[in-house]
Design a protein around this motif. Structure first.
Motif, PDB file in Angstrom:
ATOM      1  N   ASP A  17      42.505  47.573  35.149  1.00  0.00           N
ATOM      2  CA  ASP A  17      42.050  47.894  36.181  1.00  0.00           C
ATOM      3  C   ASP A  17      42.643  47.918  37.230  1.00  0.00           C
ATOM      4  O   ASP A  17      43.843  48.353  36.962  1.00  0.00           O
ATOM      5  CB  ASP A  17      41.903  46.424  36.785  1.00  0.00           C
ATOM      6  N   PHE A 223      34.845  46.356  40.504  1.00  0.00           N
ATOM      7  CA  PHE A 223      35.665  45.863  38.862  1.00  0.00           C
ATOM      8  C   PHE A 223      35.742  44.941  38.243  1.00  0.00           C
ATOM      9  O   PHE A 223      35.231  44.055  38.870  1.00  0.00           O
ATOM     10  CB  PHE A 223      37.211  45.921  39.769  1.00  0.00           C
ATOM     11  N   ILE A 225      38.027  42.413  35.789  1.00  0.00           N
ATOM     12  CA  ILE A 225      39.573  42.050  35.575  1.00  0.00           C
ATOM     13  C   ILE A 225      39.850  41.517  33.945  1.00  0.00           C
ATOM     14  O   ILE A 225      38.670  40.250  33.706  1.00  0.00           O
ATOM     15  CB  ILE A 225      40.488  40.673  35.927  1.00  0.00           C
ATOM     16  N   ASP A 229      45.065  42.918  32.039  1.00  0.00           N
ATOM     17  CA  ASP A 229      45.528  43.250  33.224  1.00  0.00           C
ATOM     18  C   ASP A 229      45.936  42.667  33.331  1.00  0.00           C
ATOM     19  O   ASP A 229      47.142  42.123  34.368  1.00  0.00           O
ATOM     20  CB  ASP A 229      43.774  43.121  34.295  1.00  0.00           C
TER      21      ASP A 229
END
Lengths: 252, 243
Positions: A17, A223, A225, A229
């Motif tokens: 990410d 975005f 996660i 990440d």
């Protein structure tokens, strides 16, 4: 032409990410920049090299970048050994190079390369557009983010504009020399570039108004996660914590 | 919608950059729904100025401007006008400011109040309609001149305008891109006004042509563009003229 040689890829670093990568870069760089002890610096360097290994960039592009940065560091090596007070290590004519000076130069070299490598692995592995969105998600003021994105978008246009003006001068026989005419010509070029950029900025703003712009931008894609990440963030935090321990914990 | 529906009506519009020489001098202009007109005139005759006045980028010194039946005066009025009137700029680099094509095309719809997800769908559809499918993730400044022009047109069409204003859309386009643009315009069922010096192109996209002179508009009858000289891009190779 500005290019983004590391932006595209499918490595682990490219899949992380963008927000995680930017946050990791900021944390890593701000600690790495103030390290003094060699153990800590070694860990920073090792981390940076491993990160780059995970990003798998083109080695040719990477060495080009490193060479550019190390050229400036070379200049430090020319002066630092002689400008630091301390134990003389070697003599060059009337100048004495000190051990402290050499150590300072070496420290800067390691530090700068580690930071550069970490940036290549973490930040250069995303397009500038994505970087902009990531920064906005990390609560960087919108105005700064858009300054970055607009600069990136129009720097090419300005470069082309500059080349057009420059070509116009060249085809009329302009050859730069060290004289008044040359300075005046360059001043005109830069002045005209400013005038055109301002006019361009107004037209861009007009075009945005035409499409209903009311002073706000919206992010296009959210975005996500992933557990990868989170894991990466923990690893980076642990390593940076390790760097800090090596630096600040008293040695026994 | 009846064919005599006025969507744009300008009465006595005047505008000048300097006191001595007005660019537009008590200009009148009417456009009806679905009308496709060309606008020709000498350099500096005020064609671009006229387009900018219609969308409120410049404010007329005198006269009234009625768009979609509502008089537009204030910036607030023109914000509304711009929801329904699309303007394609002379230079596509002025219009494309987002890093990627998708974001640029979605910019207008989002400003119109669509959610990012809806805007994406709209953008994808418009791009596909214009034969630009797969362009979504392209970087705008890496596009060729022709691609930039078509993407710029997509950014405008994504807002579903009822009137389209095009400012010299064929400048710098190669033959193929010009043909693509022509096909796109002929397919549109909205009204448009094309400013151009390209008489060949105008003859093929416009039903009638307005001529600008001394800050006024003279209407020429249909078919006023009737003869032309043109360069044979195919030289002496056998080729066909499109009708």
């Amino acid at each position: 032409m500005l290019t983004e040689p590391f932006a595209v890829g499918s490595s682990l670093m490219h899949r992380l990410d963008p927000r995680v990568k930017v946050a990791a870069a900021v944390v890593f760089v701000s600690v790495a920049a103030i390290l003094v002890r060699w153990e800590a610096l070694a860990l920073a360097m090792a981390t940076a090299v491993s990160l780059v290994g995970l990003a798998r960039p083109s080695l040719r592009q990477l060495s080009r970048r490193l060479m550019l940065a190390n050229f400036f560091i070379l200049c430090l090596w020319l002066f630092l050994p002689f400008s630091h007070a301390g134990t003389p290590l070697f003599q060059l004519g009337p100048f004495a190079g000190t051990a402290e000076g050499v150590r300072a130069a070496a420290r800067i070299t390691v530090k700068a390369n580690a930071i550069l490598l970490a940036f290549v692995a973490l930040v250069a592995t995303m397009p500038v557009a994505t970087l902009g969105h990531a920064l906005r998600c990390l609560a960087v003021p919108e105005k700064l983010v858009y300054l970055l994105l607009f600069t990136y978008r129009y720097i090419h246009v300005m470069e082309q504009e500059y080349h057009r003006l420059h070509n116009a001068a060249v085809i009329r026989g302009f050859r730069p020399k060290t004289d008044r005419h040359t300075y005046k010509t360059y001043a005109y070029l830069v002045g005209m570039l400013l005038v055109r950029s301002l006019a361009r900025a107004e037209r861009v703003h007009d075009a945005m108004l035409c499409r209903g712009f009311r002073g706000r931008f919206y992010a296009m894609r959210p975005f996500f996660i992933t557990s990868m990440d989170v894991a990466s963030l923990i690893v980076i935090a642990a390593v940076v914590g390790g760097m800090a321990c090596l630096e600040w914990l008293p040695t026994t | 919608m009846a064919s005599n529906d006025l969507i744009l009506s300008l009465r006595g519009i005047s505008y000048s950059y300097s006191r001595s020489r007005p660019v537009l001098d008590r200009l009148d202009l009417d456009l009806r729904a679905g009308e496709k007109v060309g606008l020709v005139g000498d350099n500096g005759s005020g064609k671009t100025t006229l387009l900018h006045l219609i969308v409120g980028l410049k404010k007329a010194a005198a006269g009234t401007l009625t768009v979609f039946g509502r008089e537009a005066c204030s910036e607030e009025d023109f914000r509304l006008v711009r929801q329904g009137v699309g303007l394609l700029f002379q230079d596509a680099d002025d219009q494309l400011f987002c890093p990627t094509v998708l974001e640029d095309v979605a910019f207008g719809p989002i400003n119109q109040g669509h959610s990012p997800a809806e805007a994406r769908l709209i953008a994808g559809k418009v791009l596909a309609d214009l034969g630009l499918g797969g362009f979504e993730e392209r970087i705008t400044h890496h596009l060729s001149g022709g691609e930039k022009r078509l993407v710029a047109l997509a950014t405008v069409l994504a807002m579903s305008p009822r009137l389209l204003l095009l400012d010299e859309p064929t400048t710098g386009l190669d033959h193929d891109t010009k043909e693509r643009l022509l096909a796109i315009l002929r397919r549109l069922d909205i009204a448009y006004m094309v400013v151009s010096h390209d008489y060949d192109f105008l003859g093929r996209v416009a039903d009638s042509v307005f001529y600008m002179k001394d800050g006024r508009i003279l209407t020429t009858e249909e078919g006023a563009i009737h003869s032309h000289f043109h360069i044979h891009s195919f030289g002496t190779l056998p080729h066909q003229h499109s009708s």
